[in-house]
Design an enzyme around this catalytic site. Structure first.
Site, PDB file in Angstrom:
ATOM      1  N   HIS A 142       6.091  -4.016   5.428  1.00  0.00           N
ATOM      2  CA  HIS A 142       6.962  -3.021   6.372  1.00  0.00           C
ATOM      3  C   HIS A 142       7.246  -3.800   7.515  1.00  0.00           C
ATOM      4  CE1 HIS A 142       3.005  -1.705   7.476  1.00  0.00           C
ATOM      5  NE2 HIS A 142       3.442  -1.238   8.378  1.00  0.00           N
ATOM      6  N   HIS A 144       6.239  -3.372  10.839  1.00  0.00           N
ATOM      7  CA  HIS A 144       5.437  -3.271  12.088  1.00  0.00           C
ATOM      8  C   HIS A 144       4.906  -4.440  12.481  1.00  0.00           C
ATOM      9  CE1 HIS A 144       5.025   1.546  11.575  1.00  0.00           C
ATOM     10  NE2 HIS A 144       5.958   1.166  11.963  1.00  0.00           N
ATOM     11  N   ASP A 146       2.095  -5.578  13.152  1.00  0.00           N
ATOM     12  CA  ASP A 146       0.803  -6.309  12.731  1.00  0.00           C
ATOM     13  C   ASP A 146       0.664  -6.464  11.336  1.00  0.00           C
ATOM     14  OD1 ASP A 146       1.242  -3.296  12.393  1.00  0.00           O
ATOM     15  OD2 ASP A 146      -0.904  -2.976  11.660  1.00  0.00           O
ATOM     16  N   HIS A 147       1.990  -6.321  10.553  1.00  0.00           N
ATOM     17  CA  HIS A 147       2.147  -6.727   9.157  1.00  0.00           C
ATOM     18  C   HIS A 147       3.077  -7.621   8.973  1.00  0.00           C
ATOM     19  CE1 HIS A 147      -0.133  -3.490   7.191  1.00  0.00           C
ATOM     20  NE2 HIS A 147       0.122  -2.787   8.564  1.00  0.00           N
ATOM     21  N   HIS A 199       5.722   5.727   5.554  1.00  0.00           N
ATOM     22  CA  HIS A 199       5.184   5.248   6.705  1.00  0.00           C
ATOM     23  C   HIS A 199       6.408   4.712   7.674  1.00  0.00           C
ATOM     24  CE1 HIS A 199       2.180   3.559   9.056  1.00  0.00           C
ATOM     25  NE2 HIS A 199       2.769   2.244   8.871  1.00  0.00           N
ATOM     26  N   ASP A 223       0.311  -0.095   4.356  1.00  0.00           N
ATOM     27  CA  ASP A 223       0.062   1.023   4.977  1.00  0.00           C
ATOM     28  C   ASP A 223       0.435   2.272   4.375  1.00  0.00           C
ATOM     29  OD1 ASP A 223      -1.010  -0.260   7.029  1.00  0.00           O
ATOM     30  OD2 ASP A 223       0.179   0.440   8.527  1.00  0.00           O
ATOM     31  N   HIS A 261      -5.487  -2.277   5.646  1.00  0.00           N
ATOM     32  CA  HIS A 261      -6.688  -2.126   6.935  1.00  0.00           C
ATOM     33  C   HIS A 261      -8.018  -1.675   6.247  1.00  0.00           C
ATOM     34  CE1 HIS A 261      -3.669  -1.864  10.463  1.00  0.00           C
ATOM     35  NE2 HIS A 261      -2.818  -1.372   9.444  1.00  0.00           N
TER      36      HIS A 261
END
Length: 355
Positions: A142, A144, A146-147, A199, A223, A261
């Site tokens: 996705h 975001h 941090d990905h 998400h 996520d 995570h």
């Protein structure tokens, strides 16, 4: 002005980046029993800073700051992980940021490789060089940061690398939009993309077909799903998230779960407060405590295991429904009831803080 000052609630922005939100006050003890405060939470669509993080340049600047801090705090990664090998395939978890995982998946015969969710391009590149492989594909679950934050730097380094993901998410450097159930080959490896919105509207998971190698399927869940937990439905309803979780469960009990995570200890501790007499949950929690004391990774688990202790996959279980004080209404569809159970588990998880 600092980047942090531009965000109204920095702690919640950091939690958004990690697929969760900062909960309200910690659980407290009353008469020897752990009690959780469960006031009504703020709807996820109204969480301060989410739109800034997910949809603006400020989110990228915040992500860059988080990368810098994590490199300083965890020069060798937040966890000690072990490669998972079976004939012809090597899966290397790469601990990045404060609790993320990227995954380098290698066809050992050809030396071709793919990476899932390259959060920190330096850490991923170091793994690529150490393994001596050719990066052919980036699979993004996705949008975001941090990905997806490492996509650009890795594409500059590896000119033949393609970036795969959903066109519904604004994934950086996306070259090959994927449809639900579409398959991609990297060397002898075959990945299937599954649409799992909730998400984010375009969230996808990727399943490595293990059958040619005598292995179970491997689910890289981003996520959507964590060990004993699941991501916050920022852009979807409980019904949408339930359907996406059911897609994951449909892969079979032997499927290996590789989450985005390291949340095992917090998620298992929360789950243990919901189901006090779940022996599988108690055993997994004890194991996770030992693992995390030694800073060892807790992945992978199996989807069969997850269904014995992950409350987000147990919405059909009477013992969880009873623990939540929920009963199916007359004429209520079973999936509608399960979505209501999921919503309540999610509400409680959002308000929980591990102590």
């Amino acid at each position: 002005m600092s980047v942090m000052a531009l965000f109204p609630v920095p702690s919640q922005i950091a939690a958004v980046q990690n697929g969760e939100v900062s909960p309200s006050p910690a659980a407290h003890m009353h008469g020897g029993t752990t009690c959780l405060p469960f006031p009504r939470p703020v709807p996820s669509s109204l969480i301060p800073g989410y739109s800034l993080y997910a949809r603006t340049r400020l989110g990228y600047l915040f992500y860059q700051r988080q990368v810098k801090k994590a490199r300083e705090r965890y020069p060798h990664g937040h966890s000690v992980s072990q490669p998972y090998c079976f004939p012809g395939v090597k899966i290397l978890p790469i601990p990045v940021l404060s609790n993320n995982y990227s995954y380098l998946v290698i066809d050992t015969g050809s030396g071709q490789a793919a990476v899932i969710d390259p959060s920190d391009p330096l850490a991923v590149q170091a793994a690529i060089e150490e393994e001596g492989v050719m990066l052919e594909a980036i699979f993004c679950t996705h949008k975001h940061w941090d990905h997806s934050g490492g996509n650009e730097a890795l594409c500059q380094k590896h000119s033949s690398c393609r970036v795969y993901g959903s066109a519904l998410d604004a994934i950086p450097q996306l070259t090959n939009p994927l449809a639900d159930r579409e398959k991609v080959s990297v060397g002898c490896l075959t990945f299937e993309a599954l649409a799992t919105p909730g998400h984010t509207v375009g969230h996808m998971v990727y399943v490595l077909d293990g059958e040619p190698f005598g292995s179970p399927p491997c689910l890289f869940s981003g996520d959507l799903l964590f060990l004993a937990g699941c991501g916050r439905p920022f852009e979807g309803s409980p019904e949408t998230m339930l359907a996406s979780l059911d897609v994951a469960v449909g892969l079979g009990e032997d499927a290996l779960l590789w989450p985005g995570h390291e949340y095992a200890l917090e998620c298992l501790t929360f789950a243990s407060l919901l189901e006090l007499d779940n022996s599988a949950l108690e055993q997994k929690l004890q194991w996770a405590v030992q693992q995390r004391q030694e800073k060892r990774s807790t992945c992978p688990s199996t989807l069969g295991e997850e269904q014995t202790y992950n409350p987000f996959l147990r919405t059909h279980r009477p013992e969880l429904q009873e623990a939540l004080g929920l009963w199916q209404r007359g004429g209520e569809d079973s999936d509608a009831f399960r979505a209501r159970v999921l919503k309540e588990v999610r509400r409680r998880k959002d308000l929980y803080q591990a102590t």
